[in-house]
Design an enzyme around this catalytic site. Structure first.
Site, PDB file in Angstrom:
ATOM      1  CG  HIS A  63      -0.335   0.033   2.529  1.00 25.87           C
ATOM      2  ND1 HIS A  63       0.420  -0.988   3.040  1.00 25.87           N
ATOM      3  CD2 HIS A  63      -0.354   0.994   3.501  1.00 25.87           C
ATOM      4  CE1 HIS A  63       0.833  -0.674   4.260  1.00 25.87           C
ATOM      5  NE2 HIS A  63       0.389   0.529   4.554  1.00 25.87           N
ATOM      6  CG  ASP A  67       4.823   2.710   7.317  1.00 25.42           C
ATOM      7  OD1 ASP A  67       3.910   3.210   6.630  1.00 25.42           O
ATOM      8  OD2 ASP A  67       4.630   1.774   8.113  1.00 25.42           O
ATOM      9  CG  HIS A  68       4.272  -0.168   4.056  1.00 23.69           C
ATOM     10  ND1 HIS A  68       4.263  -1.527   4.300  1.00 23.69           N
ATOM     11  CD2 HIS A  68       3.768   0.407   5.188  1.00 23.69           C
ATOM     12  CE1 HIS A  68       3.780  -1.756   5.511  1.00 23.69           C
ATOM     13  NE2 HIS A  68       3.477  -0.599   6.067  1.00 23.69           N
ATOM     14  CG  HIS A 141      -4.225  -0.329   6.110  1.00 26.46           C
ATOM     15  ND1 HIS A 141      -4.118  -0.354   7.485  1.00 26.46           N
ATOM     16  CD2 HIS A 141      -3.194   0.438   5.671  1.00 26.46           C
ATOM     17  CE1 HIS A 141      -3.081   0.358   7.861  1.00 26.46           C
ATOM     18  NE2 HIS A 141      -2.492   0.858   6.779  1.00 26.46           N
ATOM     19  CG  ASP A 212       0.384  -1.778   7.544  1.00 25.79           C
ATOM     20  OD1 ASP A 212       1.253  -2.671   7.557  1.00 25.79           O
ATOM     21  OD2 ASP A 212       0.638  -0.571   7.680  1.00 25.79           O
ATOM     22  CG  HIS A 270       3.780  -3.014  10.397  1.00 26.88           C
ATOM     23  ND1 HIS A 270       2.860  -2.322  11.163  1.00 26.88           N
ATOM     24  CD2 HIS A 270       4.066  -2.210   9.350  1.00 26.88           C
ATOM     25  CE1 HIS A 270       2.603  -1.152  10.595  1.00 26.88           C
ATOM     26  NE2 HIS A 270       3.324  -1.055   9.486  1.00 26.88           N
TER      27      HIS A 270
END
Length: 305
Positions: A63, A67-68, A141, A212, A270
């Site tokens: 996604h 942070d990804h 999410h 997530d 995570h």
């Protein structure tokens, strides 16, 4: 086949956990490497491992949260600087194409290799070749987020050399013919049924790498009967309401998903920075429900035999 975790934290970098990224390295397939997510400083994390940027052939983004993905432009550029020439394919939700193309354009980054960007907009198979099938399902999410299921296809069994030698069939081109044809006629006139001299097929491995997510049925379906499930564990037991509000999962919820999906092993990743001093708590909580469970650490490698 093994996973190396480059970043195992959640949200923002912490002293002992960088933001999310992991790589699947496959020595049995010419060392090809697939990356899953690419948080900030991923290319720096790679320097502490044996991962080769030039070997990365596919990058799967779950996604578009920072942070990804914030490490992606740097990884793409450095792959070129370090001699990568083979085609690289990036998969991700809508928006990943603009993010990559604008980042490379405004920074005047030129790639010396072909780059393919595939945006995902629905569940289903996104890649298939003679060895693997990769499929996705949308998770729950705050924004569009996909989980990935990687299925290795069954491989032909091993040639039973001792049995062939007992029949007087010595090594040579005939062995290849036995592998490739249902029946083979020998120079002496005998006909061998090839299946009698080949062991049982080797069952392909199944992996699920989730982005997530809250607890959801899609996560269970992606992980069904997998040899390995990699699942986020942002919160601990007792924080279910907070996890739900922030579209994340707890350690025990990850374990329940693993149990419901009948997986062989679970890895928690995570991890929120609030657990820097007591992250073993998450592992203990999950193991009360499902075993074997492991807690990922930056630079840790898990061998999938």
């Amino acid at each position: 086949m093994h996973f190396t975790f480059l970043g195992t934290g959640a949200g923002v970098p912490a002293k002992n956990r960088n933001t999310t990224s992991m790589v699947l390295t496959m020595p049995e397939y010419q060392g090809d490497t697939w990356m899953f997510d690419c948080g900030e400083a991923t290319q720096h994390q790679i320097l502490h491992t044996s991962v080769k940027l030039s070997k990365i052939k596919k990058i799967f983004i779950t996604h578009m949260h920072g942070d990804h993905i914030y490490g992606l432009p740097g990884v793409l550029g450095s792959r070129s600087f370090q001699g990568g020439v083979d085609k690289l394919t990036v998969y991700g939700p809508k928006g990943i194409k603009d993010f990559i193309e604008i980042s490379l354009s405004v920074s005047s980054t030129y790639l010396k290799y072909p780059l393919e960007i595939i945006e995902l907009d629905e569940d289903g198979i996104i890649y298939e070749d003679g060895n693997f099938k990769v499929s996705v399902k949308e998770l729950e999410h705050g924004i569009t987020c996909f989980g990935y299921r990687i299925e290795e296809k069954d491989q032909p069994g091993t040639l039973l050399v001792d049995r062939l030698k007992a029949e007087g069939v010595m090594p040579g081109p005939i062995y290849r013919q036995i592998k490739e044809h249902a029946a083979v006629t020998l120079p002496d006139g005998r006909t061998l049924t090839s299946s009698d001299y080949i062991g049982p097929d080797k069952k392909g491995r199944k992996l699920a790498v989730l982005g997530d997510t809250r607890v959801c049925q899609a996560a269970v379906e992606l992980a069904e009967n997998a040899d390995l499930l990699i699942h986020e564990s942002t919160f601990s037991k007792g924080m279910e309401q907070k996890a739900h509000s922030y579209f994340h999962s707890t350690s025990t919820q990850a374990a329940k998903t693993a149990k419901a999906a009948n997986v062989a092993a679970l890895i928690l990743t995570h991890i929120s920075s609030r657990f820097q001093e007591d992250d073993q708590l998450l592992l203990e909580e999950a193991r009360e429900i499902f075993n074997p469970t492991y807690l990922a650490k930056d630079f840790w490698t898990y061998e999938l035999n």
